[in-house]
Design an enzyme around this catalytic site. Structure first.
Site, PDB file in Angstrom:
ATOM      1  N   ASP A   1       0.846  -1.196   0.000  1.00 23.47           N
ATOM      2  CA  ASP A   1       0.000   0.000   0.000  1.00 23.47           C
ATOM      3  C   ASP A   1       0.881   1.246   0.000  1.00 23.47           C
ATOM      4  OD1 ASP A   1      -2.338   1.386  -0.036  1.00 23.47           O
ATOM      5  OD2 ASP A   1      -3.019   0.794   1.950  1.00 23.47           O
TER       6      ASP A   1
ATOM      7  N   HIS B   1      -9.668  -2.173  -7.822  1.00 22.72           N
ATOM      8  CA  HIS B   1      -9.631  -1.077  -6.837  1.00 22.72           C
ATOM      9  C   HIS B   1      -8.890   0.160  -7.362  1.00 22.72           C
ATOM     10  CE1 HIS B   1      -9.651   0.887  -2.974  1.00 22.72           C
ATOM     11  NE2 HIS B   1      -8.340   0.840  -2.856  1.00 22.72           N
TER      12      HIS B   1
HETATM   13  C1  HEM Z   1      -9.622  -1.645   3.733  1.00 19.84           C
HETATM   14  C2  HEM Z   1      -9.800  -0.901   2.674  1.00 19.84           C
HETATM   15  C3  HEM Z   1      -8.728  -0.605   1.665  1.00 19.84           C
HETATM   16  C4  HEM Z   1      -7.629  -1.328   1.306  1.00 19.84           C
HETATM   17  C5  HEM Z   1      -7.187  -2.667   1.855  1.00 19.84           C
HETATM   18  C6  HEM Z   1      -6.943  -0.575   0.282  1.00 19.84           C
HETATM   19  C7  HEM Z   1      -5.758  -0.978  -0.329  1.00 19.84           C
HETATM   20  C8  HEM Z   1      -5.154  -0.321  -1.382  1.00 19.84           C
HETATM   21  C9  HEM Z   1      -3.998  -0.801  -2.107  1.00 19.84           C
HETATM   22  C10 HEM Z   1      -3.265  -2.096  -1.827  1.00 19.84           C
HETATM   23  C11 HEM Z   1      -3.727   0.103  -3.081  1.00 19.84           C
HETATM   24  C12 HEM Z   1      -2.625   0.010  -4.153  1.00 19.84           C
HETATM   25  C13 HEM Z   1      -1.337   0.556  -3.707  1.00 19.84           C
HETATM   26  C14 HEM Z   1      -1.165   2.033  -3.858  1.00 19.84           C
HETATM   27  O1  HEM Z   1      -1.196   2.566  -4.959  1.00 19.84           O
HETATM   28  O2  HEM Z   1      -0.982   2.686  -2.825  1.00 19.84           O
HETATM   29  C15 HEM Z   1      -4.689   1.170  -2.960  1.00 19.84           C
HETATM   30  C16 HEM Z   1      -4.731   2.294  -3.754  1.00 19.84           C
HETATM   31  C17 HEM Z   1      -5.648   3.317  -3.600  1.00 19.84           C
HETATM   32  N1  HEM Z   1      -6.726   3.354  -2.751  1.00 19.84           N
HETATM   33 FE1  HEM Z   1      -7.216   1.941  -1.407  1.00 19.84          FE
HETATM   34  N2  HEM Z   1      -7.637   0.569   0.039  1.00 19.84           N
HETATM   35  C18 HEM Z   1      -8.741   0.601   0.863  1.00 19.84           C
HETATM   36  C19 HEM Z   1      -9.703   1.585   0.940  1.00 19.84           C
HETATM   37  C20 HEM Z   1      -9.721   2.724   0.185  1.00 19.84           C
HETATM   38  C21 HEM Z   1     -10.707   3.771   0.285  1.00 19.84           C
HETATM   39  C22 HEM Z   1     -11.879   3.797   1.270  1.00 19.84           C
HETATM   40  C23 HEM Z   1     -10.371   4.725  -0.631  1.00 19.84           C
HETATM   41  C24 HEM Z   1     -11.083   6.023  -0.954  1.00 19.84           C
HETATM   42  C25 HEM Z   1     -12.391   6.137  -0.946  1.00 19.84           C
HETATM   43  C26 HEM Z   1      -9.167   4.279  -1.302  1.00 19.84           C
HETATM   44  C27 HEM Z   1      -8.499   4.985  -2.275  1.00 19.84           C
HETATM   45  C28 HEM Z   1      -7.376   4.557  -2.912  1.00 19.84           C
HETATM   46  C29 HEM Z   1      -6.677   5.351  -3.909  1.00 19.84           C
HETATM   47  C30 HEM Z   1      -7.033   6.759  -4.374  1.00 19.84           C
HETATM   48  C31 HEM Z   1      -5.592   4.569  -4.345  1.00 19.84           C
HETATM   49  C32 HEM Z   1      -4.537   4.961  -5.374  1.00 19.84           C
HETATM   50  C33 HEM Z   1      -4.947   4.530  -6.751  1.00 19.84           C
HETATM   51  C34 HEM Z   1      -3.896   4.955  -7.767  1.00 19.84           C
HETATM   52  O3  HEM Z   1      -3.526   6.121  -7.748  1.00 19.84           O
HETATM   53  O4  HEM Z   1      -3.469   4.120  -8.556  1.00 19.84           O
HETATM   54  N3  HEM Z   1      -8.804   3.058  -0.785  1.00 19.84           N
HETATM   55  N4  HEM Z   1      -5.559   0.879  -1.929  1.00 19.84           N
END
Ligand code: HEM
Length: 479
Positions: free
Chosen positions: A194, A340
């Site tokens: 993450d 995601h």
């Molecule tokens: C338990 C819940 C969640 C998990 C396990 C999770 C996990 C992750 C992981 C593994 C990544 C990819 C790694 C990275 O680019 O940093 C990611 C990207 C992202 N997540 Fe989550 N996330 C969760 C909840 C959320 C929520 C609630 C939001 C917003 C409403 C969110 C927004 C984002 C965004 C904006 C990215 C970057 C996407 C990109 O720029 O490529 N995430 N998340």
């Protein structure tokens, strides 16, 4: 105001004053562990007067940068032994709308979601109120974010805060998280790395690695270029002058059902990819399916670059690991539309005049123990998940957390694709158990829908405003 083109090399804006901005906002604290101390203000006049003793303890964005540099230098020094940590502590503070009211700060910050608070927004976010922890159903006035690389560092700083504020506050709850152990450091509880993609902020991020276009500082910080008006169609909001360099903090307590997620991966992978061995980590069907729910492999390698197998070299290369859009994949061969990262940052699937205004800075931390025996039982026994934190200059208004959760994660039709309904973000999208479908989990069967149980349960949260140091001194504290 003149229309701003992000391609213009020199966008007119004064340099950011990093000593005026709280340290967690632009990049997140460097931390091993973090406690969120939620409080209620019991004596507003006393609180305002005692706040002046807390302000020197607040870590600024400038100090955070210095801490990161010190850590880097320490890691490269001769004395460094693997696993050793420099002692660091960091502190920030933020207030809810009710907290501002109690303090007599009644200026309208121009954000409806902030004003009504997360509890009133919960149903629209898709949360089930009865699943919320009690603490978040009560009136929270503020939160101290206390980070360190040791539990003793946290305790010491909390003791200082509490003794400085005395009876002017009541501690409602302390919610703590920690990075995961060993090689799972930087990985969330489902096992995926993450914190890889974060917005490049003009005037702050240096160096800027290839990836999505840099954003204006006002997308994160109120009162800066990019805060109001520039989005098309424009957002017209008045901001009080003291709100400059502050940011809205969305806090979410998200429980992750890890054994349930793994069980679903195994079961579905056998059905979707019967020719690939289903068990075992590397190269397994379950690993591929997991990667397709996120859009990245566990190492962080984007499927846009390598969609058949994980490639940790790509994951670790900052020239590559964020350098992709989805233009080269007009279908779902490489990754599903509802993966995601594609839902949360649609890159070329979103109009280029909007996307740069719709980004957030994430700064969360995992909480809860590692999975052990539960793997055999295949259902969650111990509570674990993500204390999700993000910063933005708008919580709604077609940008920011509330907008992204409701209109991107929860809307099966997003991103808008002519030939397909992408479905729900299976990680953080929520529309009730009946509607948990997405397409493209299988590369060659674009329209196949797969029904998945919930893997993430919202236990609640709150919206806060994280003021600048100047505002804390001149608007919040009294001498
Ligand atoms: C338990 C819940 C969640 C998990 C396990 C999770 C996990 C992750 C992981 C593994 C990544 C990819 C790694 C990275 O680019 O940093 C990611 C990207 C992202 N997540 Fe989550 N996330 C969760 C909840 C959320 C929520 C609630 C939001 C917003 C409403 C969110 C927004 C984002 C965004 C904006 C990215 C970057 C996407 C990109 O720029 O490529 N995430 N998340």
């Amino acid at each position: 105001m003149a229309e701003i083109h992000l391609d213009t090399p020199d966008i007119p804006h004064p340099p950011l004053d990093l000593s005026n901005i709280q340290g967690d906002i632009l990049r997140g604290f460097a931390k091993d562990t973090e406690t969120f101390l939620f409080f209620r203000i019991t004596d507003p006049a006393e609180f305002r007067s005692r706040l002046q003793h807390i302000i020197p303890l607040i870590t600024t964005a400038k100090q955070c940068e210095e801490i990161r540099q010190k850590i880097q230098a320490f890691r490269h020094s001769k004395e460094y032994k693997p696993g050793e940590r420099l002692p660091i502590t960091e502190l920030n503070v933020a207030f809810s709308a009710r907290g501002l009211e109690v303090l007599g700060i009644t200026d309208d910050l121009g954000d409806e979601e902030f004003k009504k608070g997360q509890y009133a927004d919960a149903e629209d976010l898709g949360d089930v109120i009865k699943e919320w922890d009690d603490i978040y159903t009560q009136t929270i006035h503020g939160v101290f974010l206390v980070a360190s690389n040791s539990p003793s560092g946290i305790e010491m700083l909390i003791a200082k805060v509490q003794s400085s504020l005395g009876d002017s506050i009541e501690t409602m709850a302390k919610v703590s998280g920690s990075v995961r152990p060993g090689d799972q450091r930087s990985h969330e509880h489902f096992g995926f790395k993450d914190g890889i993609s974060r917005p490049n902020i003009i005037g702050y991020t240096d160096p800027i690695y290839p990836g999505p276009k840099p954003i204006l500082p006002g997308v994160i910080l109120l009162g800066n270029v990019g805060d109001v008006q520039e989005i098309n169609p424009p957002v017209h909001k008045e901001r009080p002058a003291w709100a400059k360099d502050g940011s809205f903090l969305a806090f979410r307590h998200l429980q992750q059902l890890v054994p349930e997620y793994n069980r679903w991966l195994l079961k579905e992978a056998t059905r979707l990819f019967p020719w690939i061995p289903s068990k075992g980590e590397v190269g397994s069907a379950a690993e591929l399916l997991g990667a397709r729910t996120f859009g990245r492999w566990k190492s962080g390698c984007p499927l846009s670059h390598s969609w058949h197998k994980d490639d940790p070299d790509i994951a670790n290369d900052p020239q590559k690991n964020n350098n992709f859009d989805f233009g080269e994949d007009s279908g779902q061969t490489r990754l599903p539309f509802a993966a995601h990262i594609r839902k949360m940052m649609p890159r070329s699937n979103q109009p280029p005049d909007r996307l740069p205004f719709q980004q957030i800075v994430r700064a969360g931390i995992p909480y809860g123990p590692e999975v052990d025996k539960e793997t055999e039982e295949e259902s969650t026994v111990h509570d674990r998940g993500l204390l999700f934190v993000c910063y933005q200059s708008h919580l709604g208004n077609r940008r920011g957390f509330s907008f992204i959760q409701k209109l991107w994660a929860n809307d099966p039709k997003f991103p808008r694709i002519e030939s397909s309904v992408p479905g729900l973000d299976l990680i953080c999208g929520q529309k009730g158990d009946l509607d948990r479908t997405m397409t493209g989990l299988h590369q060659n069967q674009q329209e196949r829908e797969s029904i998945a149980p919930r893997f993430v349960v919202s236990k609640g949260g709150e919206y806060f405003f994280s003021p600048s140091l100047k505002a804390l001194r001149e608007k919040f504290a009294t001498s």
